[in-house]
Design an enzyme around this catalytic site. Structure first.
Site, PDB file in Angstrom:
ATOM      1  CG  ASP A   1      -2.981  -9.789  23.581  1.00 25.48           C
ATOM      2  OD1 ASP A   1      -2.823 -10.042  22.383  1.00 25.48           O
ATOM      3  OD2 ASP A   1      -3.946 -10.216  24.248  1.00 25.48           O
TER       4      ASP A   1
ATOM      5  CG  ASP B   1      -9.141   3.266  17.552  1.00 26.14           C
ATOM      6  OD1 ASP B   1      -9.242   2.512  18.545  1.00 26.14           O
ATOM      7  OD2 ASP B   1      -8.054   3.703  17.142  1.00 26.14           O
TER       8      ASP B   1
END
Length: 203
Positions: free
Chosen positions: A74, A163
Site C-alpha cells: 500500500d 511518477d
C-alpha cells in the site's frame, strides 16, 4: 508464521505497474510469482486510514483466498503543502467513472499547491508499506519512504501513478523519466523491499 523457502507467492494487487515492479524484484530470487488479478480474486475494500492497515487488508484477503503466502503493497504520495494529502487516498484521487486517470490527479495536486501559494521546493515523499501474510493469519510489515519534490509540468512516460511529477532527493529526473531499473533501485518500494529481502536472507 511459516518462513518463505521459495515456491509460489501471490502479489495482492490488480495494478499492472505495481506488479511489474514487485515481480522484477522477486523473480531473480526464484519465486514463482502470480497476482491476485491473475487468480481471479476480488479487490477487497480498503477501509483503513493508514498504509499499514490497508496493506494488511489486501495481503490477508489474498492469502486466505489463495491458500498461499501473499505480499501486498500500500503506497501513496504525501504532499507537505496539502497537509499530507493525498496519502492513503492517492489512488482515489485518480478515480473517474471510466477508470483511474493519474494525469487528472496530478493536475489536481498541482492546482491545489498553486491555490495554497505553496513555496518551492514543494516537498513530498512516496511511502510504501509491504505486508507479507500467511493463510494462518500471521503477517510481517516492511516500510520504506523516498523524499523528494514536486515539479510541473509532468515529465516522462515511464513508471505509473504520480511518477511524472516526483523528483527524488539527489536526482534531477522524475521517476517518470528514469529508466525503470534505476527507479527500482532507489524508490520507496525498493527501500521497503530491501528490508523484506534482508528478512528473507536472515529468516
Amino acid at each position: 508464521m511459516a518462513a518463505l523457502k521459495g515456491g509460489k507467492l501471490v502479489i495482492a494487487t490488480h495494478n499492472k505497474g505495481k506488479l511489474a515492479e514487485i515481480s522484477a524484484l522477486l523473480e531473480p530470487l526464484g519465486y514463482c510469482v502470480t497476482s491476485a488479478g491473475a487468480l481471479g480474486l476480488e479487490e477487497p475494500e480498503e477501509t483503513e486510514d493508514n498504509f499499514a492497515g490497508n496493506a494488511r487488508i489486501k495481503a490477508h484477503f489474498a492469502a486466505k483466498a489463495s491458500g498461499l503466502p501473499a505480499l501486498s503493497d500500500d503506497s501513496g504520495i504525501i504532499v507537505d503543502a496539502l497537509d499530507g494529502a493525498p496519502g492513503v487516498y492517492t489512488a482515489d484521487w485518480a478515480e473517474t467513472p471510466t477508470g483511474r486517470d493519474f494525469t487528472m490527479a496530478m493536475e489536481k495536486v498541482w492546482a491545489l499547491c498553486e491555490a495554497a501559494n505553496a513555496p518551492e521546493p514543494r516537498t513530498a515523499r512516496f511511502a510504501s508499506t509491504l505486508c507479507l501474510a500467511w493463510p494462518d493469519g500471521s503477517d510481517i510489515l516492511f516500510e520504506g519512504r523516498a523524499e523528494g519534490r514536486l515539479v510541473w509540468p509532468m515529465r516522462g512516460s515511464n513508471g505509473f501513478g504520480f511518477d511524472p511529477m516526483f523528483v527524488p532527493d539527489g536526482y534531477d529526473q522524475t521517476y517518470g523519466e528514469m529508466d525503470p531499473g534505476r527507479k527500482h533501485r532507489i524508490s520507496h518500494r525498493a527501500i521497503a523491499f530491501k528490508l523484506f529481502l534482508d528478512w528473507l536472507k536472515n529468516g
